[in-house]
Design a protein around this motif. Structure first.
Motif, short mmCIF file in Angstrom:
data_model
loop_
_atom_site.label_atom_id
_atom_site.label_comp_id
_atom_site.label_asym_id
_atom_site.label_seq_id
_atom_site.Cartn_x
_atom_site.Cartn_y
_atom_site.Cartn_z
N ALA A 582 0.82 -1.22 0.00
CA ALA A 582 0.00 0.00 0.00
C ALA A 582 0.86 1.27 0.00
CB ALA A 582 -0.93 0.01 1.21
N SER A 591 0.64 -9.95 -6.08
CA SER A 591 1.09 -10.42 -4.77
C SER A 591 2.61 -10.35 -4.70
CB SER A 591 0.64 -11.87 -4.55
OG SER A 591 1.34 -12.75 -5.43
N SER A 610 0.47 -6.99 11.33
CA SER A 610 -0.81 -6.28 11.16
C SER A 610 -1.15 -5.34 12.31
CB SER A 610 -1.95 -7.30 10.99
OG SER A 610 -2.01 -8.17 12.11
N GLU A 624 -6.23 6.57 6.96
CA GLU A 624 -6.84 5.42 6.29
C GLU A 624 -7.70 5.81 5.09
OE1 GLU A 624 -9.51 1.42 7.31
OE2 GLU A 624 -8.74 2.70 8.93
N ARG A 628 -7.36 4.35 1.13
CA ARG A 628 -8.45 3.51 0.64
C ARG A 628 -9.18 4.14 -0.54
NH1 ARG A 628 -8.61 -1.01 3.25
NH2 ARG A 628 -8.41 -1.19 5.54
N LEU A 631 -6.83 2.59 -3.09
CA LEU A 631 -6.52 1.17 -2.87
C LEU A 631 -7.48 0.62 -1.82
CD1 LEU A 631 -2.61 1.35 -2.70
CD2 LEU A 631 -3.97 0.46 -4.59
N PRO A 632 -8.69 0.27 -2.23
CA PRO A 632 -9.69 -0.18 -1.26
C PRO A 632 -9.26 -1.39 -0.44
CG PRO A 632 -10.70 0.29 -3.39
CD PRO A 632 -9.22 0.34 -3.60
N ASP A 633 -8.39 -2.24 -1.00
CA ASP A 633 -7.98 -3.45 -0.28
C ASP A 633 -6.63 -3.28 0.42
OD1 ASP A 633 -6.42 -3.28 -2.54
OD2 ASP A 633 -6.44 -5.44 -2.96
N ALA A 634 -6.20 -2.02 0.64
CA ALA A 634 -4.92 -1.78 1.30
C ALA A 634 -4.90 -2.43 2.67
CB ALA A 634 -4.68 -0.28 1.42
N ASN A 635 -3.73 -2.98 3.02
CA ASN A 635 -3.54 -3.62 4.33
C ASN A 635 -3.23 -2.55 5.37
OD1 ASN A 635 -2.96 -5.32 6.47
ND2 ASN A 635 -0.93 -5.86 5.71
#
Length: 736
Positions: A582, A591, A610, A624, A628, A631-635
Motif C-alpha cells: 500500500a 502479490s 498487522s 486510512e 483507501r 486502494l480499497p484493499d490496502a492492508n
C-alpha cells in the motif's frame, strides 16, 4: 559503576566497585523500589558489574596481544584480522552499555533461578551464566511468551535504562504463583509505555520491547526469501535490523567469511536514522547502503523525467539485453592469418580463432576472458612453431614476446574481442537505434525511438541496473594487468628472500637435512615466506559481494530491473524483503510471491505484521481514507493505542507560530515539516519530501498542502506515508 562509551577502544578502564543501587526510580514509582522486588536484581547486577570489569580487562589484553603479534600471511593473516574485528566489536559494545547490557529477566514456572537476558552473553570466572544473549534460542520466551502461550514462564521483567541506571521496569505475570510479593504490576505494558516517548534523530533502542509477532519473524530461517509485509508502524524496520543481527549470530552460513549481510535502505536520511541500531546489537560488520550506492554513477544520477521511459527501463528483460550487447563484440575472425615471429611465420586459421574463443571458461567476464583467449592463441601458435621444425630450441618466453610484437595479430584480437567499458555499452544502447534493435529485438520502433537520447551518458536512476549489469558482464578491465604485476612482485619477493636464505646458509655449516636451517632449502617453505598480503592489489569493493544474505527495506518501490542489482550480489537468493504494497508510489497490484518469482526468486515465504504500534488511532483515522480512496484493499494496520490528541487542520500561515509553540512546550522530541521545500530545517525540526520521510518517525508531523502531492496512486501514497510518520500529533495545513 558500568564502563561507558567515553572510554577509548584501546585502553581498558575497569568498572569501579558498585557503591550505589542500579535502580534510580522517580518518587512516583517508589512502590517499585521495595527491596522485596529489587534485591535479587541488585545482587545479580553486582555480579554482572564485576564480570564486566574482568571481561573488559581480559579482552583488552587479548586485543593488545593480537595487535602486537608478528605479521602473518595467508589464512593466518585473515584469521588474525577476523579475531581483531571480533574482539574490537565486543569491547566496544561492553564499553558502550555497561550494566544496561541487561534487557530484563524471565522467571521459569518450574522454580528455577531467574534468567537474565542481555545484548550479549556474559559469564563469570566460574562459568556461571550471568546474561543470556538475546539471540540464543533459550532467550526466545523473553520476547515471544504471551498469556495464551507462556512458554514455561511464571513472569517476565523488562527494564528501562537511563544514563546507566534503571528508571523504570515492568512485570508481566503468567501464573498466579508469581503475583504476590514478586511483581510490580502496571496499568500498561513496558512496550505501550515506551511508544509515547520522545523521538530523536536516531532510531530508539527497542530491543527490550520486541513483541511476539516481530520476534517470530526475526528468528525465522534464512533459506530463500522471507517477505515481511506490514503497514505503517508495524515495526518492519525494527524487524529487519534485528533479523540481520540474529542471522549473523545463529546461522554459521552467513558469517563474515561467507560473505556476511548487506542491508539496503531507501535513502540516506533513513540510513542515518538507523545507523546506531546494528552497532548497539554488537554487529558492526553489516554493510549498509542505498541502491544508488551499489553503482558508481548512482550518486549523480537524476530521476527519469519521462514516465514511459522509466517504465521501459524497469523491465528485467531489457536488462538481460546487456548480455546480447556484449556478445556483439565477441565474434571470432572468419578468415585466417599469418602470425610472424623472429624465427618463423605461423598460420592461424579461422578454426583456430573459434577454438580459442570457445576455450573461455563459462561465466568469465568479457574483459577478463580476453587474457584466456590470448593465452590459448599463443599456445596454438607456439605448438605450431615447434611442429615447423625451425627455431624449435627458442626459449618459450622469447618466442612468446616475439609473437606478441606482431601488430596485425594484436589488432585482429582487439577487433574480435575488444576491451569494453560499461558506460560505453549502455550509452550506445541509448544512442544507436540499430544496436538497441539487435540486442532487444522485441522492442517496437516507437519504444526504440523513445529510449534514444541526445546525451547518451546523461545517467538517470533508471540506468543504474543496466550499468551494473554491464559491469558484472564485463568484469575488471585492469584485472589481467594487476595479476601480471602481482606475479612479478611475488617473483621479485621470492628472489629477494632466496638471496637472503642463500647468504644465511653460506655462513652456517649444517646438514641440510636437519633442523630449521636445513628446512630453508625447501622450495615450499621459501614460497610460504612470501607475504602476499603486502603485494600490490586492488582495493576491495565492500559492496560488490557476493553476500550470504541481503535485507531490503521499503522493497515495494523496487523495479524488476533494480532487483537484478541485488540478485547479482547474492547468488544463494537468501533475502529478507521488507515492505508494504500500500506504500508503493507506482502501484503494486500483484502479490509479493508473483512479483518476486517474476524477478528471479524461487523459494518465497510471506509473513504479515498487522498491528500498528507507532501511529495513534487519531492519526490513522485521518490516514486510512486517504489510501483507501485509491486502494480499497490496502492492508491498513490496526493501532493499539490512542494519544488523545486530535488531528488539527489549519492554514499555512499557522506554520511558524505552530512550531514555535510546540518547541517551547516540548523540551524533547523531533518534528518534521513535509511538503514545504522553502522551509529550512532546524536541529529539532526536519524538512522532507514524502518520499524521503519513508521509514522515519517524528513526534509532530506538519503536512503542508498535501493535496499538491499529486493525483492518483502516487499522490495518495505520498499523503498516506507522510501522515503515518507521526507518533503523537498530526497537523494538516493548507493554503487559503
Amino acid at each position: 559503576m558500568p564502563v561507558h562509551p567515553s572510554c577509548g577502544d584501546d585502553e581498558p578502564v575497569p568498572a569501579a566497585p558498585r557503591t550505589r543501587s542500579a535502580f534510580d526510580l522517580p518518587d512516583h514509582l517508589s512502590p517499585k523500589a521495595d527491596p522485596a522486588l529489587t534485591d535479587g536484581d541488585e545482587r545479580h547486577f553486582a555480579a554482572v558489574s564485576e564480570s564486566l570489569a574482568q571481561s573488559i580487562a581480559e579482552l583488552s589484553a587479548r586485543l593488545d596481544a593480537e595487535r602486537r603479534a608478528p605479521g602473518r600471511i595467508g589464512r593466518e593473516a585473515m584469521d588474525r584480522d577476523a579475531e581483531i574485528h571480533r574482539l574490537t566489536a565486543r569491547l566496544r559494545t561492553l564499553r558502550r552499555f555497561g550494566l544496561d547490557l541487561c534487557l530484563g529477566r524471565i522467571v521459569p514456572a518450574d522454580g528455577r533461578e531467574p534468567v537474565y537476558v542481555g545484548r550479549l552473553g556474559l559469564t563469570d570466572s566460574a562459568g556461571r551464566r550471568l546474561l543470556l544473549d538475546w539471540r540464543a534460542p533459550a532467550a526466545e520466551p523473553f520476547f515471544a511468551a504471551t498469556h495464551a502461550d507462556p512458554m514455561g514462564l511464571a513472569s517476565r521483567r523488562r527494564y528501562r535504562w537511563t544514563s546507566g541506571r534503571i528508571s523504570d521496569y515492568w512485570d508481566e505475570v503468567f501464573s498466579t504463583d508469581a503475583l504476590e510479593g514478586h511483581a510490580a504490576l502496571d496499568d500498561q505494558s513496558a512496550f505501550i509505555a515506551s511508544l509515547g516517548g520522545d523521538r530523536s534523530p536516531r532510531m530508539r533502542d527497542v530491543l527490550s520491547t520486541i513483541q511476539a509477532d516481530q520476534d517470530a519473524v526475526i528468528r525465522a530461517g534464512s533459506r530463500g526469501a522471507l517477505v515481511v509485509d506490514g503497514g505503517p508502524g508495524t515495526g518492519k524496520t525494527v524487524v529487519a535490523l534485528h533479523r540481520a543481527a540474529h542471522l549473523l549470530y545463529s546461522d554459521p552460513r552467513l558469517g563474515h567469511r561467507r560473505g556476511g549481510v548487506l542491508f539496503v535502505g531507501p535513502h540516506q536520511p533513513y540510513l542515518a536514522y538507523v545507523a546506531d541500531v546494528l552497532p548497539s546489537l554488537g554487529e558492526e560488520g553489516v554493510q549498509t547502503c542505498t541502491l544508488r550506492d551499489l553503482v558508481a554513477e548512482g550518486a549523480g544520477a537524476a530521476e527519469e523525467r519521462d514516465p514511459a521511459v522509466a517504465r521501459l527501463k524497469s523491465s528485467a528483460d531489457l536488462v538481460k539485453a546487456i548480455d546480447a550487447a556484449v556478445r556483439v563484440h565477441e565474434e571470432p575472425p572468419t578468415r585466417g592469418m599469418t602470425v610472424s615471429s623472429h624465427w618463423s611465420d605461423v598460420w592461424l586459421s579461422a578454426d583456430d580463432w573459434a577454438a580459442a574463443f570457445d576455450a573461455v571458461e563459462p561465466g568469465t567476464p568479457h574483459n577478463e576472458a580476453r587474457e584466456q583467449i590470448l593465452e590459448e592463441l599463443l599456445t596454438i601458435l607456439m605448438a605450431r612453431h615447434e611442429d615447423g621444425g625451425e627455431g624449435h630450441d627458442v626459449p618459450p618466453e622469447l618466442l612468446r614476446r616475439s609473437l606478441l610484437q606482431d601488430r596485425e595479430f594484436t589488432r585482429a584480437l582487439n577487433r574480435a574481442w575488444p576491451m569494453l567499458e560499461a558506460t560505453d555499452v549502455v550509452g550506445d544502447l541509448w544512442s544507436v537505434p540499430a544496436y538497441l534493435r539487435r540486442c532487444a529485438p522485441w522492442l517496437g520502433p516507437e519504444d526504440v525511438a523513445r529510449l534514444q537520447r541526445a546525451e547518451a551518458q546523461a545517467w538517470t536512476v533508471s540506468d543504474l541496473p543496466f550499468l551494473d549489469a554491464a559491469r558484472q558482464r564485463l568484469g575488471d578491465a585492469e584485472a589481467s594487468v594487476r595479476r601480471r604485476r602481482h606475479e612479478a612482485a611475488a617473483a621479485a619477493e621470492r628472489a629477494r628472500r632466496a638471496d637472503v636464505i642463500d647468504s644465511l646458509l653460506q655462513n652456517v655449516e649444517i646438514d641440510e637435512s636437519e633442523g630449521a636451517m636445513g628446512m630453508l632449502h625447501g622450495r615450499d617453505l621459501q614460497e610460504a615466506l612470501v607475504d602476499r598480503s603486502a603485494l600490490p592489489g586492488a582495493e576491495p569493493d565492500l559492496l560488490a559481494g557476493p553476500f550470504a544474505h541481503v535485507v531490503v527495506d521499503e522493497a515495494q518501490e523496487m523495479t524488476d530491473a533494480e532487483w537484478q542489482i541485488l540478485l547479482a550480489r547474492c547468488p544463494s537468493r537468501s533475502f529478507t524483503v521488507v515492505g508494504d504494497r500500500a506504500q508503493a508510489r507506482h502501484g503494486f497490484a500483484e502479490s509479493w510471491t508473483d512479483r518476486l518469482e517474476r524477478v528471479g526468486f524461487d523459494r518465497i515465504t510471506v509473513a504479515s505484521l498487522s498491528i500498528n504500534y507507532r501511529t495513534p488511532e487519531e492519526v490513522m483515522a485521518e490516514a486510512e481514507p486517504a489510501i483507501r480512496a485509491v486502494l480499497p484493499d490496502a492492508n491498513v494496520p490496526a493501532s493499539i493505542r490512542s494519544s488523545g490528541i486530535p488531528v488539527v487542520h489549519g492554514s499555512v500561515s499557522d506554520l511558524e507560530p505552530l512550531l514555535e509553540s510546540w518547541l517551547s512546550t516540548h523540551r524533547g522530541g523531533i518534528a518534521c515539516v513535509i511538503g514545504d521545500p522553502a522551509f529550512r530545517p532546524t536541529p529539532r525540526v526536519r524538512s522532507l519530501t514524502p518520499s524521503l520521510s519513508k521509514g522515519l518517525e517524528f513526534d509532530l508531523v506538519v503536512l503542508v498542502d498535501p493535496d499538491r502531492f499529486g493525483e492518483g496512486i502516487e499522490g495518495a501514497v505520498d499523503r498516506y506515508v507522510a501522515m503515518t510518520r507521526a507518533t503523537r500529533r498530526l497537523v494538516v495545513l493548507r493554503s487559503s
